[in-house]
Enzyme design. Structure first.
Site, PDB file in Angstrom:
ATOM      1  CB  SER A  14      -3.535  14.321  -3.387  1.00 35.81           C
ATOM      2  OG  SER A  14      -2.349  13.731  -3.779  1.00 35.81           O
ATOM      3  CE  LYS A  17      -8.340  13.201 -10.664  1.00 39.62           C
ATOM      4  NZ  LYS A  17      -7.354  12.527 -11.446  1.00 39.62           N
ATOM      5  CE  LYS A 224     -14.257  35.974  -8.920  1.00 39.11           C
ATOM      6  NZ  LYS A 224     -13.641  36.426  -7.657  1.00 39.11           N
ATOM      7  CB  CYS A 382       0.328 -11.637   2.860  1.00 38.80           C
ATOM      8  SG  CYS A 382       0.970 -12.350   1.326  1.00 38.80           S
ATOM      9  CD  GLN A 386       5.199 -15.283   3.234  1.00 33.47           C
ATOM     10  OE1 GLN A 386       6.161 -14.519   3.203  1.00 33.47           O
ATOM     11  NE2 GLN A 386       4.541 -15.629   2.136  1.00 33.47           N
ATOM     12  CG  HIS A 508      -3.306  -9.523   0.550  1.00 39.51           C
ATOM     13  ND1 HIS A 508      -2.549  -8.718   1.361  1.00 39.51           N
ATOM     14  CD2 HIS A 508      -2.429 -10.238  -0.187  1.00 39.51           C
ATOM     15  CE1 HIS A 508      -1.263  -8.917   1.124  1.00 39.51           C
ATOM     16  NE2 HIS A 508      -1.166  -9.838   0.174  1.00 39.51           N
ATOM     17  CD  GLU A 510      -5.078  -6.698   2.844  1.00 43.58           C
ATOM     18  OE1 GLU A 510      -5.440  -7.773   3.367  1.00 43.58           O
ATOM     19  OE2 GLU A 510      -3.916  -6.515   2.433  1.00 43.58           O
TER      20      GLU A 510
HETATM   21  N1  GLN Z   1       6.989 -11.240   0.360  1.00 40.34           N
HETATM   22  C1  GLN Z   1       6.096 -12.307   0.604  1.00 40.34           C
HETATM   23  C2  GLN Z   1       5.896 -13.185  -0.624  1.00 40.34           C
HETATM   24  O1  GLN Z   1       6.180 -12.791  -1.700  1.00 40.34           O
HETATM   25  C3  GLN Z   1       4.751 -11.786   1.115  1.00 40.34           C
HETATM   26  C4  GLN Z   1       4.006 -10.975   0.133  1.00 40.34           C
HETATM   27  C5  GLN Z   1       2.890 -10.183   0.743  1.00 40.34           C
HETATM   28  O2  GLN Z   1       2.841  -9.979   1.949  1.00 40.34           O
HETATM   29  N2  GLN Z   1       2.000  -9.664  -0.078  1.00 40.34           N
HETATM   30  O3  GLN Z   1       5.431 -14.302  -0.508  1.00 40.34           O
END
Ligand code: GLN
Length: 547
Positions: A14, A17, A224, A382, A386, A508, A510
């Protein structure tokens, strides 16, 4: 021919790197070089996709669907280097390839298959795979700490690599810790000496030491370290802990002369360094105009790295809006136990990130209901999308037992369910809907406004999908799919137009945000949160004083 930089770590794990490699890549790119980055992880899982976030932190997904180490997230945020599944190898992946070749029976021509040379050859091939004609420098990070049994084949392979391509074309960097002993009131160089000693024993003499430290390293201590570790004095580079932002790391490395010594040692012809864009960005991080509070309601909140890219993306969106984003980490189960109001009051936006498994689901749903009914900007990612669908189905459509079949097989209203192609899959590793998928945006949606284009590509990692049998019912009551796969079959984005900012995505985002270029959805989410904050302030001011 490409030059190679190998980065090892010593003393403790940790040390950052990944961040250091990303910073090196960023500096070389800002000198006009074409860079590639890769990481070797010594564990036996073929990839981190099957590991719990508690074990490993976030699984970082690439365009090509590779499930990789979160350090690759740093690489992508700091550089423009293209990343593919060739950029992350584990011991498991290397051995799997060797064993498959052995089973095929052709490759090894009847020989005994051994760690040296067969496993090390496989590792060296993985390094060479990145060193194409269009590449100036390949940076290879070796995970783990020098002295670990499991990283030995990787270290042996990078030692041999210099014999193959010439020592002058390779640079070995060792990242180490110079701890401060409070009782003695001084920095200690001995652990670094030992760690370099261990490296030299296996035949690697580092060219450069990057020393993580809490305090400045004196000239005397640098002398050193140089003497005992057999490196030049100018090759002992200090990397001081950064209090405010990881994006300061490259600047501090430049101030300690790292980029100069790198290009000199590798004999690279480059442009002068120009990091004015990076400095301007860091300046925004350090001097925000305003502040905004976002609740992130998830299941792995105690694990620092489980939602790494989500937190980074929020920071980027803050940079784009000149605001400091204060994150309130909320355990979803707590929301279920204690109610949303106490935990979420006063926040300017609520984000529910991705996740797997049942625990915390009801808390997430509760948090989403709180955001939806109070007009608080909401961003679902994601599993977050849902859960938003489940919440809407239960509260607005009146389907009381609505659920995802991930959590309730027998529900009467499976608003989230498995697609046909997922329902027959038995093997877990690498079998989700993974990687970049195209998505067409509806005109005049929040998403279309944010992206500014009609079609996008975003990265996925999930099995379950919005169930199309319920699409009409959702649309009729105002939760609208605004992003669809080009054939219209998969719901990728949903919005509630009758809400200040309520947007949920099946992908995603992000994984595609950078400090210099915030992801448009995160950027607009934070802008909406700032607007909400202004609104609630005005409301407080307008309210007559009590008594
Ligand atoms: N568990 C949900 C799925 O498999 C959402 C997955 C997630 O949020 N990456 O569809």
């Amino acid at each position: 021919m490409a030059k190679h930089i190998f980065v090892t770590g010593g003393v403790v794990s940790s040390l950052g790197k990944g961040l250091t490699c990303a910073s090196i890549g960023m500096l070389l790119e800002h000198r006009g070089l074409r860079v590639r980055l890769q990481k070797f992880d010594p564990y036996i899982n073929v990839d981190p996709g099957t590991m719990s976030p508690y074990q490993h932190g976030e699984v970082y997904v690439l365009d090509d669907g590779a499930e990789t180490d979160l350090d690759l997230g740093h690489y992508e945020r700091f550089t423009d280097a293209p990343l593919t599944r060739d950029c992350n190898y584990t011991t498991g992946k290397i051995y799997l390839s060797v064993i498959n070749k052995e089973r095929e029976g052709r490759h090894y021509e009847g020989r005994t298959v051994q760690v040296i040379p067969h496993v090390t050859d496989e590792i060296k091939a993985a390094v060479r795979r990145l060193a194409g004609d269009d590449v100036d420098v390949v940076i290879t990070e070796i995970g783990g700490t020098v002295g670990d049994i499991e990283s030995l084949p990787f270290l042996e392979a990078i030692r041999q690599f210099a014999l193959d391509v010439g020592r002058a074309n390779c640079l070995y960097i060792h990242l180490t810790l110079v701890p401060y002993l409070k009782a003695a009131g001084e920095l200690k160089t001995k652990p670094t000496q030992h760690s370099v000693g261990a490296l030299r024993q296996i035949g690697i003499q580092p060219d450069l030491l990057i020393c993580r430290t809490e305090h400045p390293i004196s000239a005397e201590d640098k002398d050193k370290i140089a003497l005992f570790c057999n490196v030049e004095r100018t090759a002992v580079i200090e990397e001081r802990d950064k209090e405010f932002s990881i994006y300061e790391v490259p600047i501090s490395l430049v101030n300690n002369g790292l980029d100069e010594i790198l290009v000199k040692r590798l004999g690279l012809k480059t442009n002068p360094l120009d990091i004015s864009d990076w400095r301007a960005m860091v300046n925004r991080v350090l001097h925000p105009d305003t502040e905004v509070t976002i609740a992130v309601v998830g299941k792995y909140m105690k694990h620092r790295d489980a939602y790494k890219s989500v937190f980074e993306s929020l920071d980027h969106a803050g940079i784009a809006n000149r605001a400091r984003v204060v994150v309130r980490r909320v355990e979803a189960e707590e929301v279920d136990r204690r109610g949303a109001a106490g935990l979420l009051s006063g926040v300017d936006g609520i984000l529910v990130p991705g996740g797997f498994g049942m625990r915390g689901i009801e808390g997430k749903i509760e948090a989403i209901r709180y955001a939806r009914t109070r007009g608080i900007p909401f961003f679902g990612i994601c599993l977050g999308m849902q859960c938003a669908a489940v919440e809407f189905a239960r509260s607005v459509l009146g389907f009381e037992d609505a659920n995802s079949t991930e959590f309730a097989q027998a529900t009467h209203h499976p608003v989230i369910s498995l697609m046909e192609d997922q329902s027959t899959i038995r093997q877990r590793g690498g079998t989700m809907r993974l990687g970049a998928w195209p998505c067409v945006l509806s005109p005049s949606s929040l998403a279309r406004q944010a992206y500014g284009v009609d079609e996008i590509r975003e990265r996925h990692r999930h099995r379950y999908e919005f169930n199309n049998a319920y699409r009409e019912a959702f649309v009729a009551d105002g939760f609208i799919p605004t992003g669809l796969s080009p054939d219209g079959s998969l719901v990728e984005i949903m919005e509630i137009p009758d809400h200040p900012w309520f947007l949920a995505v099946q992908f995603h985002p992000e994984f595609k945000s950078k400090p210099i270029k915030s992801h448009p959805l995160f950027r607009d989410f934070i802008a909406a949160a700032l607007k909400h904050r202004e609104g609630s302030r005005t409301e407080v001011e307008a309210r007559p004083a009590a008594g």
